[in-house]
Design a protein around this motif. Sequence first.
Motif, PDB file in Angstrom:
ATOM      1  N   LEU A   1       0.864  -1.177   0.000  1.00 18.49           N
ATOM      2  CA  LEU A   1       0.000   0.000   0.000  1.00 18.49           C
ATOM      3  C   LEU A   1       0.897   1.223   0.000  1.00 18.49           C
ATOM      4  O   LEU A   1       1.799   1.343   0.834  1.00 18.49           O
ATOM      5  CB  LEU A   1      -0.899   0.017   1.242  1.00 18.49           C
ATOM      6  CG  LEU A   1      -1.742   1.288   1.414  1.00 18.49           C
ATOM      7  CD1 LEU A   1      -2.801   1.385   0.313  1.00 18.49           C
ATOM      8  CD2 LEU A   1      -2.396   1.333   2.791  1.00 18.49           C
ATOM      9  N   MET A   2       0.636   2.125  -0.937  1.00 13.99           N
ATOM     10  CA  MET A   2       1.407   3.367  -0.984  1.00 13.99           C
ATOM     11  C   MET A   2       0.557   4.496  -0.397  1.00 13.99           C
ATOM     12  O   MET A   2      -0.604   4.676  -0.766  1.00 13.99           O
ATOM     13  CB  MET A   2       1.803   3.716  -2.414  1.00 13.99           C
ATOM     14  CG  MET A   2       2.609   5.018  -2.524  1.00 13.99           C
ATOM     15  SD  MET A   2       3.088   5.416  -4.223  1.00 13.99           S
ATOM     16  CE  MET A   2       4.294   4.123  -4.518  1.00 13.99           C
ATOM     17  N   LEU A   3       1.173   5.262   0.529  1.00 11.69           N
ATOM     18  CA  LEU A   3       0.509   6.418   1.115  1.00 11.69           C
ATOM     19  C   LEU A   3       0.797   7.649   0.278  1.00 11.69           C
ATOM     20  O   LEU A   3       1.714   7.657  -0.558  1.00 11.69           O
ATOM     21  CB  LEU A   3       0.990   6.617   2.552  1.00 11.69           C
ATOM     22  CG  LEU A   3       0.833   5.412   3.505  1.00 11.69           C
ATOM     23  CD1 LEU A   3       1.318   5.780   4.902  1.00 11.69           C
ATOM     24  CD2 LEU A   3      -0.607   4.922   3.543  1.00 11.69           C
ATOM     25  N   ASP A   4       0.027   8.717   0.524  1.00 15.15           N
ATOM     26  CA  ASP A   4       0.213   9.914  -0.307  1.00 15.15           C
ATOM     27  C   ASP A   4       1.524  10.631  -0.028  1.00 15.15           C
ATOM     28  O   ASP A   4       1.928  11.499  -0.791  1.00 15.15           O
ATOM     29  CB  ASP A   4      -0.970  10.875  -0.157  1.00 15.15           C
ATOM     30  CG  ASP A   4      -1.175  11.369   1.265  1.00 15.15           C
ATOM     31  OD1 ASP A   4      -0.378  10.996   2.151  1.00 15.15           O
ATOM     32  OD2 ASP A   4      -2.126  12.153   1.491  1.00 15.15           O
ATOM     33  N   ASP A   5       2.227  10.281   1.063  1.00 14.83           N
ATOM     34  CA  ASP A   5       3.546  10.873   1.310  1.00 14.83           C
ATOM     35  C   ASP A   5       4.668  10.036   0.708  1.00 14.83           C
ATOM     36  O   ASP A   5       5.856  10.295   0.950  1.00 14.83           O
ATOM     37  CB  ASP A   5       3.775  11.066   2.807  1.00 14.83           C
ATOM     38  CG  ASP A   5       3.831   9.753   3.584  1.00 14.83           C
ATOM     39  OD1 ASP A   5       3.681   8.673   2.958  1.00 14.83           O
ATOM     40  OD2 ASP A   5       4.006   9.791   4.823  1.00 14.83           O
ATOM     41  N   GLY A   6       4.295   9.014  -0.067  1.00 16.11           N
ATOM     42  CA  GLY A   6       5.289   8.182  -0.738  1.00 16.11           C
ATOM     43  C   GLY A   6       5.702   6.953   0.037  1.00 16.11           C
ATOM     44  O   GLY A   6       6.430   6.105  -0.485  1.00 16.11           O
ATOM     45  N   THR A   7       5.233   6.805   1.294  1.00 13.79           N
ATOM     46  CA  THR A   7       5.584   5.627   2.101  1.00 13.79           C
ATOM     47  C   THR A   7       4.941   4.377   1.499  1.00 13.79           C
ATOM     48  O   THR A   7       3.754   4.382   1.155  1.00 13.79           O
ATOM     49  CB  THR A   7       5.112   5.799   3.549  1.00 13.79           C
ATOM     50  OG1 THR A   7       5.712   6.967   4.104  1.00 13.79           O
ATOM     51  CG2 THR A   7       5.475   4.580   4.397  1.00 13.79           C
ATOM     52  N   GLU A   8       5.735   3.322   1.372  1.00 12.09           N
ATOM     53  CA  GLU A   8       5.223   2.037   0.902  1.00 12.09           C
ATOM     54  C   GLU A   8       5.174   1.052   2.062  1.00 12.09           C
ATOM     55  O   GLU A   8       6.161   0.874   2.765  1.00 12.09           O
ATOM     56  CB  GLU A   8       6.096   1.477  -0.234  1.00 12.09           C
ATOM     57  CG  GLU A   8       5.501   1.710  -1.595  1.00 12.09           C
ATOM     58  CD  GLU A   8       6.164   0.875  -2.694  1.00 12.09           C
ATOM     59  OE1 GLU A   8       6.643  -0.250  -2.408  1.00 12.09           O
ATOM     60  OE2 GLU A   8       6.219   1.363  -3.823  1.00 12.09           O
TER      61      GLU A   8
END
Length: 810
Positions: free
Chosen positions: A221-228
């Motif tokens: 899952l990728m978050l909108d801050d780029g964290t995977e």
Amino acid sequence: MTQKLIIIGAGMASGRVIEHLVEDAPGAYDITLINAEPRGNYNRIMLSPVLAGDKTYEEIVTHDDAFYADHNVACKFGTKVVGIDRGSKTVTTDQGEVLSYDKLIFGTGSNPFMIPLPGHDLNGVIAYRDLEDTERMMALEAGARCVVIGGGLLGLEAAAGMAARGVDVTVVHIMGHLMERQLDEAAGYLLKKALEAKGITVLTSANSKEIVGENGHVKALMLDDGTELPCDLLCMAVGIRPNTALAQEAGLAVGRGIHVDDQMQTSIEGIFAVGECVEHDGALFGLVAPLYDQAKVLAKTLIGEEAAFKQKSLSTKLKVTGCDLFSAGDFAEGEGREDIVFRDPSRGVYKRLVIENDRLIGAVMYGDTADSNWFFGLIQSGEDISEMRETLIFGPAYQGGGASDPLSAVAALPPEAEICGCNGICKGTIVDAINAGATDLGAVRSTTKASASCGTCTGLVEQVLQVTLGDDFQMPTAQPICGCCDLTHEDVRLLIKSQELKSQEAVWQELGWKTRNGCHVCRPAVNFYLLADWPLEYRDDPQSRFVNERKHANIQKDGTFSVVPRMWGGITNAAELRAIADAADKYNVPTVKVTGGQRIDLLGVKGEDLPHIWADLNKAGLVSGHAYSKGLRTVKTCVGTDHCRFGTQDSTGLGIKLEQILWGSWTPHKVKLAVSGCPRNCAEATCKDVGIICVDSGYQVGVAGAAGMDVKETERLVDVPTEAEAIEWTTAFIQLYRENAKYLDRPYKWVAKVGLDWVKERLADPVERTRLVDAFELSQSIYRKDPWAEHAQQAERFQPLADLTLEAAE
């Protein structure tokens, strides 16, 4: 005339509708249950314990194949309804079947909301709604990675269940704290810490952007801050939406859910809806308590009784092990409101109460929820709390000055305080069940359904048991009959028979009693066992009976007594009524009440007046109703064929015959019977120890029922064509119960122990059935007598002497 009822959806709400229908109006409907899942009703809110490994699927099945078979429910599982023709009143299934109906129920539930993120259709992206979803999560091996989107109740239960299996779990929640609809920020913070202590990673204020896949399977899952966030499985638990598509296609009024009125009827007459698919006065419903309320209302509507669904204040308890959490009411900040907050960081305890206009309107508790039901009761009642304002936060034990013992909060709860929110069971109902013999958690569940749904109130129910029973609570399952010996009830019964012990003295001597003459606990039990096993050799010892049986009347809390004359099958006449009225006047009886067993209770009779009031009632032909005894109490009847246009058999006549045969018999506990003249069941036969439903073809004999706010229905013993056979089977069942049950076990508890199949097998043997009937009749020939008549004769003998003494004194 029996009507055809089709139910679409085998969820918890529709399952409860079926329970109420077969209980309150057996035979009124031919029920067909259609379910898209390949199974029947199970307790969906217990999927979390299944996921965590605490329960199996089989343990959460609410209605098994036998239930549907016993109640003639036609089941079509793994089948979808694809069309409804309102004009012809038919439904069409995906199997091509066209089924007609008189009444139709939508119990289609809800669909999980899936966020339309890129990649949401990848393999390995699931919701958390049913057994298949649960099994997908259970298939993950320890060390596998899972991401749960959603920090609400459902998402956290999924996360905790997988973490318990060793799965590496990350919870992603878009809001600033967990469970924001139920908790304030402080309680949400404590919950987050507790989950992190279990090894669950919790990310709040985290916005999901994309689900990343590889070879068609979820990868991260990728978050909108780029964290995977890497994962082998992604579970979306972000809410539900009512499943209304079929209803909309059929032309029903639909908003967010299927519109229903207070009787759960949709916009189309004869079509109803219940559960998560409905919208009532603009509200949707996802908790089980209102769904069960809806089910009860709908069942009453279907059988022609008045009922109305009303929305109530709800409370939330989290079922994540180790996280004690409660919230109820409105805890938002606002003008004119004040907060009372208690924090104990070292114990992880947080409590917040919201007060407006001297009323408690909201409560949030974490870490210590023992007083939650008391606070919830204050929210529901709107009681003025100004007098207890200073100590309110400390709970009921501190009202009036100081702390009490740990169980004081439960002891202080009023009878109307709700204990089981799922089933709407109050403390008074549980206490009544306990006083009636439900002395362990299983019996309370069976009798009242308290703690039988989500299970979060189990501890509270056990506390009610402890408060009510005192030292008798939580005795070992194989507990000794009392402190006088080391033998269980079962051991004593077996040894009395095998060693042919035919007196109390023989029992004390041969079985190693520690006391010479037993005690108030063991003597009544041993007296009964000897009486049941050796009616020819043993003579009843009145001093080994409980006080009410010795007094032949129920003692009241003010020291007076209750006098209940027997009315055969609920039938009386003018002469008997005049005698009762004259007795009430003569002995200044303050309360005359019609009982639920179709008799008249004279309450408040002085002890010294008992023999004389009995004598007066005897002269009118009235005998003791044994309302105080461990024996037959009543045989409730409806009017049957004599007067009712629906009656199929002479239910009143059969009830009178049964009562005249069975009255005066001693049994392990009280026994109540009923005979209903048709499946409309006006005599409530399906919640009695023995209940007979009259039908065109004869008599349906049921046993092992139990009454409470929610009743345990009887289990079908046998169907017989003649009245004589119904009497024979009933008498044989009572004698089998007398010969085998533990003292103070009601028939439903005994049948649960030995199994209905064992009972049926014994009674199906005509030789054994005849033996049992003969044994019962032998016992009756020796012991049946009217205790009122005996004492009344004594009163008559001594009355002239009393009159002479009075004259001399004057």
